[in-house]
Scaffold this active site. Structure first.
Site, PDB file in Angstrom:
ATOM      1  N   LYS A  41       0.841  -1.198   0.000  1.00  0.00           N
ATOM      2  CA  LYS A  41       0.000   0.000   0.000  1.00  0.00           C
ATOM      3  C   LYS A  41       0.878   1.252   0.000  1.00  0.00           C
ATOM      4  O   LYS A  41       0.682   2.158  -0.783  1.00  0.00           O
ATOM      5  CB  LYS A  41      -0.902  -0.058   1.238  1.00  0.00           C
ATOM      6  CG  LYS A  41      -1.882   1.073   1.362  1.00  0.00           C
ATOM      7  CD  LYS A  41      -2.833   0.786   2.527  1.00  0.00           C
ATOM      8  CE  LYS A  41      -3.611   2.013   2.908  1.00  0.00           C
ATOM      9  NZ  LYS A  41      -4.535   1.774   4.023  1.00  0.00           N
ATOM     10  N   HIS A  74      -4.448 -34.591  16.912  1.00  0.00           N
ATOM     11  CA  HIS A  74      -3.315 -35.420  17.365  1.00  0.00           C
ATOM     12  C   HIS A  74      -2.243 -34.551  17.988  1.00  0.00           C
ATOM     13  O   HIS A  74      -1.087 -34.951  18.089  1.00  0.00           O
ATOM     14  CB  HIS A  74      -2.760 -36.213  16.183  1.00  0.00           C
ATOM     15  CG  HIS A  74      -3.773 -37.161  15.636  1.00  0.00           C
ATOM     16  ND1 HIS A  74      -3.813 -38.489  15.989  1.00  0.00           N
ATOM     17  CD2 HIS A  74      -4.838 -36.949  14.825  1.00  0.00           C
ATOM     18  CE1 HIS A  74      -4.844 -39.069  15.382  1.00  0.00           C
ATOM     19  NE2 HIS A  74      -5.481 -38.144  14.672  1.00  0.00           N
ATOM     20  N   GLU A 134      -4.741  -7.835  15.155  1.00  0.00           N
ATOM     21  CA  GLU A 134      -4.244  -6.492  14.822  1.00  0.00           C
ATOM     22  C   GLU A 134      -5.409  -5.499  14.910  1.00  0.00           C
ATOM     23  O   GLU A 134      -5.217  -4.330  15.207  1.00  0.00           O
ATOM     24  CB  GLU A 134      -3.605  -6.466  13.430  1.00  0.00           C
ATOM     25  CG  GLU A 134      -2.603  -5.322  13.280  1.00  0.00           C
ATOM     26  CD  GLU A 134      -1.771  -5.392  12.008  1.00  0.00           C
ATOM     27  OE1 GLU A 134      -2.363  -5.526  10.923  1.00  0.00           O
ATOM     28  OE2 GLU A 134      -0.538  -5.282  12.097  1.00  0.00           O
ATOM     29  N   GLY A 174      -4.882  -2.543   5.368  1.00  0.00           N
ATOM     30  CA  GLY A 174      -4.108  -3.679   4.855  1.00  0.00           C
ATOM     31  C   GLY A 174      -4.783  -5.019   5.099  1.00  0.00           C
ATOM     32  O   GLY A 174      -4.915  -5.846   4.198  1.00  0.00           O
ATOM     33  N   ARG A 175      -5.234  -5.241   6.337  1.00  0.00           N
ATOM     34  CA  ARG A 175      -5.800  -6.556   6.657  1.00  0.00           C
ATOM     35  C   ARG A 175      -7.221  -6.720   6.140  1.00  0.00           C
ATOM     36  O   ARG A 175      -7.854  -7.753   6.365  1.00  0.00           O
ATOM     37  CB  ARG A 175      -5.714  -6.807   8.164  1.00  0.00           C
ATOM     38  CG  ARG A 175      -6.350  -5.754   9.038  1.00  0.00           C
ATOM     39  CD  ARG A 175      -5.947  -5.924  10.496  1.00  0.00           C
ATOM     40  NE  ARG A 175      -6.396  -4.824  11.345  1.00  0.00           N
ATOM     41  CZ  ARG A 175      -5.743  -3.684  11.510  1.00  0.00           C
ATOM     42  NH1 ARG A 175      -4.621  -3.458  10.862  1.00  0.00           N
ATOM     43  NH2 ARG A 175      -6.210  -2.752  12.317  1.00  0.00           N
ATOM     44  N   GLU A 185      10.519  -4.696   4.636  1.00  0.00           N
ATOM     45  CA  GLU A 185      10.634  -6.080   4.174  1.00  0.00           C
ATOM     46  C   GLU A 185      10.309  -6.169   2.678  1.00  0.00           C
ATOM     47  O   GLU A 185      11.026  -6.795   1.896  1.00  0.00           O
ATOM     48  CB  GLU A 185       9.665  -6.994   4.937  1.00  0.00           C
ATOM     49  CG  GLU A 185       9.997  -7.202   6.400  1.00  0.00           C
ATOM     50  CD  GLU A 185       9.319  -6.176   7.310  1.00  0.00           C
ATOM     51  OE1 GLU A 185       8.972  -5.062   6.829  1.00  0.00           O
ATOM     52  OE2 GLU A 185       9.152  -6.488   8.497  1.00  0.00           O
ATOM     53  N   LYS A 207       9.389  -1.503  14.844  1.00  0.00           N
ATOM     54  CA  LYS A 207       9.872  -1.090  13.515  1.00  0.00           C
ATOM     55  C   LYS A 207      10.904   0.015  13.657  1.00  0.00           C
ATOM     56  O   LYS A 207      11.975  -0.020  13.052  1.00  0.00           O
ATOM     57  CB  LYS A 207       8.693  -0.504  12.711  1.00  0.00           C
ATOM     58  CG  LYS A 207       8.060  -1.402  11.723  1.00  0.00           C
ATOM     59  CD  LYS A 207       7.239  -0.525  10.764  1.00  0.00           C
ATOM     60  CE  LYS A 207       5.874  -1.085  10.506  1.00  0.00           C
ATOM     61  NZ  LYS A 207       4.992  -0.207   9.749  1.00  0.00           N
TER      62      LYS A 207
END
Ligand code: G6Q
Length: 551
Positions: free
Chosen positions: A210, A389, A358, A272-273, A216, A509
């Protein structure tokens, strides 16, 4: 901003729920089901092909009535309307929150700052569709004239989790002649492993960011550009054929060398999410084709409409939001396990972790005051039956209460012998075992020696929801994601927090930005952190072989 908002814990309904909880907190699901033989049919709701059985929650009719009252007294209706009409409800970033506009039909009108944004949304969708068709048909060629066979999405957080989850979830509908990879981590291994067997001449990178500034993503994008150019005789013109961008930042996209003709935009009112159905979903569209992508959008929209219009008592996201709040704030359950019994949904819990935590992992209310009760539970999970399991032991017999969301489909996309019936038998068995357990008397009656009985007792009374749909289609995936988006919204609205910012990711950050040069500098840096951080930095520098003593 919202004259109807009242502090949750100050509402009469909260007070009544507290008293009600005192009365029923010992009630066992065994008894509740005996008292009301139709409970399992009654406490269900269906909307647009998604059926929810919430009867195995520790609630009575009175609990539901009070929870709905709580929603009303907290102004949930106002909050919902506010989001849908484009109010700037993300107050700390002064933004509207309109992911619902991303899936609105062409005929809809949703205004932001006096402008209907729906035509822009559809213009981007059309551009994505045209591009996807060209890539999928082979009309779009790479720099050397070869067709594109590999798509690598580079993004992180909201620019990664949705695309990965959707690709995995809808793999059945994807073009199997193409390879899709997702690179998010700054760890070079992620990029190296994603590309090691790919031919640069056949590979297209989508740089999804965005802001187009995320450390990253930009680091991975630069490595991708180097990798591609190295494999394409270093001709910078190759970038235009092998890189496209999804971003709101045209200036940065162009500075990177990507032709803005090959940029797919979105808007600051898309978080974003909440962006997997915007241009951030370009990799999804490339995989499943524009028709399937639009079917997914339609599914989202149907759930939006249900959420916007259905009465709270019959409203899937509202009910699930209220039940989660009941389990969290009254029964003290701190986590929720999301357990999809469908291998295609293997990344769904990871996707939900960002969406839920978030959004609602906040400690202050909209007016900046400390919240008076716990906010987001911790979401986690694994696809069934694998989890059975592993960690189910704790859910069945541990000391903590873990409400579960089981998600299952009547039809398998890969029918294979008895597999699906066995899978579904496990879904039903697990929620049954959690709710009803096994008493000491039952264990004894099986001839178990006395000393072993306590080990084999299942208390039961462990709450769960079961979500059932016909089969996993793009449309159903859209409905499912929208269901969780909106139930997160409901909880956030009741807690009176901002679901749409994420200031909690900033501090780490910023500190990392400061530490990077301290790791890279050749001479020993003067370190001003605490003794632990200083020591770790020195140890790392030593291990990687850089000088230790001040020069
Ligand atoms: C999501 C967050 C966050 C964001 C990433 C990537 O809601 O805002 O996860 O998606 O930090 O940001 P960019 O898309 O700007 O690279």
């Amino acid at each position: 901003m919202n004259d109807t908002s009242v502090s949750l814990t100050a509402t009469p309904a909260w007070h009544d729920l507290k008293a009600h909880h005192q009365k029923i907190h010992d009630a066992h699901l065994r008894q509740l089901f005996i008292d009301d033989p139709k409970r399992g049919e009654r406490l269900t709701v269906e909307a647009g092909g998604i059926f929810l059985d919430y009867s195995k929650n520790r609630i009575t009719n009175e609990t539901l009535r009070l929870l709905v009252q709580l929603a009303e007294q907290c102004g949930l209706r106002y909050r919902i309307d506010s989001m849908f009409r484009g109010d700037r409800i993300n107050i700390t970033e002064d933004r509207a929150v309109l992911h619902v506009a991303l899936r609105a039909p062409q005929t809809a009108s949703i205004m932001v700052d006096g402008e209907n944004v729906v035509p822009q949304v559809h213009a981007v969708l059309d551009k994505m569709a045209d591009f996807s068709d060209r890539v999928r048909s082979g009309a779009w060629k790479g720099h050397t004239g070869q067709r594109i066979r590999n798509i690598v999405n580079i993004g992180i957080g909201g620019s990664d989790l949705g695309p990965v989850m959707a690709y995995e979830a809808l793999r059945h509908y994807s073009d199997r002649s193409m390879t899709f990879r997702f690179v998010s981590n700054i760890d070079g291994t992620d990029f190296a492993e994603a590309t090691h067997d790919l031919n640069p001449a056949e590979t297209l990178f989508i740089v999804a960011s965005k802001t187009f500034t995320t450390q990253e993503t930009m680091t991975n994008a630069i490595s991708a550009r180097d990798w591609a150019l190295k494999g394409l005789s270093g001709d910078p013109k190759a970038v235009a054929r092998h890189f496209v961008a999804v971003s709101t930042n045209a200036t940065k996209v162009s500075a990177f060398g990507i032709d803005t003709e090959n940029m797919f935009g979105f808007w600051d009112w898309v978080g974003g999410r909440y962006s997997m159905e915007s241009a951030i979903g370009l990799s999804t569209m490339l995989a499943i084709g524009p028709g399937n992508f639009r079917a997914m959008l339609d599914g989202f929209h149907q759930m939006d409409e249900h959420f916007r219009t259905a009465p709270f008592e019959k409203n899937l996201p509202v009910l699930m939001g209220l039940l989660a709040l009941w389990n969290n704030n009254f029964l003290g359950a701190h986590t929720i396990a999301v357990l999809p019994y469908d291998q295609y949904l293997k990344r769904f819990p990871a996707y939900l972790q960002q969406l839920t935590m978030e959004s609602n992992g906040k400690q202050v209310t909209l007016d900046g005051r400390r919240v008076a009760c716990d906010t987001s539970p911790i979401y986690w999970g694994e696809p069934g039956t694998n989890g059975q399991h592993s960690f189910y032991q704790l859910i069945h017999q541990g000391t903590r209460l873990i409400p579960c969301d089981f998600i299952a489909f009547a039809e398998s996309l890969n029918p294979l012998g008895e597999h699906h019936d066995i899978l579904m038998a496990n879904v039903f068995a697990q929620s049954e075992a959690l709710a009803f357990g096994k008493t000491a008397e039952q264990v004894k009656a099986e001839g178990t020696p006395d000393w072993l009985v306590p080990h084999r007792v299942f208390d039961g009374n462990r709450p769960s929801n079961t979500i059932l749909a016909q089969r996993l289609t793009p449309e159903i995936l859209g409905r499912l994601v929208a269901l969780y988006e909106h139930l997160v919204f409901c909880q956030g609205a009741l807690w009176n927090i901002n679901c749409f910012d994420q200031w909690g990711v900033e501090l780490g950050k910023a500190l990392a930005q400061r530490i990077v040069p301290e790791l890279e500098v050749k001479t020993e840096p003067a370190l001003g952190h605490d003794s632990s951080t200083n020591h770790l930095i020195r140890r790392y520098r030593k291990l990687k072989g850089t000088p230790q003593e001040p020069v």
